[in-house]
Design a protein around this motif. Sequence first.
Motif, PDB file in Angstrom:
ATOM      1  N   ASP A   1     -27.813 -24.947 -26.128  1.00  0.00           N
ATOM      2  CA  ASP A   1     -27.084 -23.685 -26.121  1.00  0.00           C
ATOM      3  C   ASP A   1     -26.860 -23.290 -27.571  1.00  0.00           C
ATOM      4  O   ASP A   1     -26.867 -24.146 -28.467  1.00  0.00           O
ATOM      5  CB  ASP A   1     -25.751 -23.825 -25.390  1.00  0.00           C
ATOM      6  N   HIS A   2     -26.661 -21.983 -27.797  1.00  0.00           N
ATOM      7  CA  HIS A   2     -26.424 -21.514 -29.162  1.00  0.00           C
ATOM      8  C   HIS A   2     -24.950 -21.200 -29.389  1.00  0.00           C
ATOM      9  O   HIS A   2     -24.592 -20.703 -30.452  1.00  0.00           O
ATOM     10  CB  HIS A   2     -27.261 -20.262 -29.431  1.00  0.00           C
ATOM     11  N   THR A   3     -24.101 -21.502 -28.395  1.00  0.00           N
ATOM     12  CA  THR A   3     -22.694 -21.122 -28.446  1.00  0.00           C
ATOM     13  C   THR A   3     -21.832 -22.362 -28.631  1.00  0.00           C
ATOM     14  O   THR A   3     -21.718 -23.187 -27.723  1.00  0.00           O
ATOM     15  CB  THR A   3     -22.289 -20.383 -27.156  1.00  0.00           C
ATOM     16  N   ASP A   4     -21.210 -22.508 -29.764  1.00  0.00           N
ATOM     17  CA  ASP A   4     -20.452 -23.718 -30.086  1.00  0.00           C
ATOM     18  C   ASP A   4     -19.303 -23.974 -29.112  1.00  0.00           C
ATOM     19  O   ASP A   4     -19.070 -25.111 -28.705  1.00  0.00           O
ATOM     20  CB  ASP A   4     -19.897 -23.630 -31.512  1.00  0.00           C
ATOM     21  N   ARG A   5     -18.565 -22.932 -28.747  1.00  0.00           N
ATOM     22  CA  ARG A   5     -17.422 -23.137 -27.860  1.00  0.00           C
ATOM     23  C   ARG A   5     -17.844 -23.596 -26.474  1.00  0.00           C
ATOM     24  O   ARG A   5     -17.173 -24.420 -25.852  1.00  0.00           O
ATOM     25  CB  ARG A   5     -16.608 -21.847 -27.757  1.00  0.00           C
ATOM     26  N   MET A   6     -18.958 -23.061 -25.995  1.00  0.00           N
ATOM     27  CA  MET A   6     -19.464 -23.496 -24.688  1.00  0.00           C
ATOM     28  C   MET A   6     -19.950 -24.938 -24.758  1.00  0.00           C
ATOM     29  O   MET A   6     -19.694 -25.739 -23.850  1.00  0.00           O
ATOM     30  CB  MET A   6     -20.596 -22.576 -24.242  1.00  0.00           C
ATOM     31  N   LEU A   7     -20.642 -25.286 -25.821  1.00  0.00           N
ATOM     32  CA  LEU A   7     -21.120 -26.659 -25.972  1.00  0.00           C
ATOM     33  C   LEU A   7     -19.964 -27.651 -26.041  1.00  0.00           C
ATOM     34  O   LEU A   7     -20.065 -28.756 -25.502  1.00  0.00           O
ATOM     35  CB  LEU A   7     -21.980 -26.780 -27.230  1.00  0.00           C
ATOM     36  N   ALA A   8     -18.875 -27.264 -26.688  1.00  0.00           N
ATOM     37  CA  ALA A   8     -17.716 -28.159 -26.760  1.00  0.00           C
ATOM     38  C   ALA A   8     -17.188 -28.454 -25.354  1.00  0.00           C
ATOM     39  O   ALA A   8     -16.832 -29.603 -25.040  1.00  0.00           O
ATOM     40  CB  ALA A   8     -16.620 -27.533 -27.620  1.00  0.00           C
ATOM     41  N   GLN A   9     -17.157 -27.446 -24.493  1.00  0.00           N
ATOM     42  CA  GLN A   9     -16.704 -27.664 -23.121  1.00  0.00           C
ATOM     43  C   GLN A   9     -17.716 -28.498 -22.334  1.00  0.00           C
ATOM     44  O   GLN A   9     -17.334 -29.327 -21.498  1.00  0.00           O
ATOM     45  CB  GLN A   9     -16.464 -26.319 -22.440  1.00  0.00           C
ATOM     46  N   ALA A  10     -19.007 -28.268 -22.587  1.00  0.00           N
ATOM     47  CA  ALA A  10     -20.036 -29.062 -21.909  1.00  0.00           C
ATOM     48  C   ALA A  10     -19.930 -30.532 -22.298  1.00  0.00           C
ATOM     49  O   ALA A  10     -20.069 -31.425 -21.444  1.00  0.00           O
ATOM     50  CB  ALA A  10     -21.420 -28.521 -22.241  1.00  0.00           C
TER      51      ALA A  10
END
Length: 234
Positions: free
Chosen positions: A68-77
């Motif tokens: 993913d290119h979205t840091d906040r989404m990756l943190a949740q993943a």
Amino acid sequence: MPDSYADLSHHYDLVMTSGYYDYDAYAQALLARIGTRSDVLELGVGTGLVADRLLALGPKELRLTGIDHTDRMLAQARHRLGDRARLRREDVLDMSLPSSFDLAYSVGGVWYIVQDGETSWLSSHLMEEEDNETGLSNLAAAIRPGGSLLLSVQGPHRRADRTLPGGLLYTQHVEIDPEGRHTKDYFIEDQGAVVAHQRLRFRLFPRETADKLLTRCGFHFHGSDGVLWQYVRR
């Protein structure tokens, strides 16, 4: 690509699990296509909702990489998936992945299929055709010959609203220009006040244009079960 879900990330799971997607149905359809293949790539892993169901229902041999290119989404993943999957920040326009994947899939991620009756389009977060060719060519380089690309099917983008847990209200507004570029605004409201807003843009390519684009990038259409479209890497 811009950090496209940054503003909505805090509320993303509430929206997606309130009836937006049937994650079990997508996971079961993916597993039927994955079969005995083990090295799988998710394009646009988001907060890990699809990956979570796939890993819970799939065989223990499944090795999943999510990008993913979205840091906040990756943190949740990362919080959701722990060490069950390999997660990487990657942009499809400049990927650095090994050529080792048996299969890649996108469920509402970078690319997916929009279907309205007998008419269908390839929907993309990339607005320009040349960027889509670059991204799909990079993806083809990461998939072994004979491997598959699976794209989820969903209905057309329309104005909608839905009540979320905690008394929140989700609404989406859609505008479409003559060239098939969609502007989609997501709003989260709490007692009439907007607490989150995200604007995204999508490009819809007609089926004939999409097939030519995918063919140039090394994929050919293999079939659809109504939930996923399958393209095979030549």
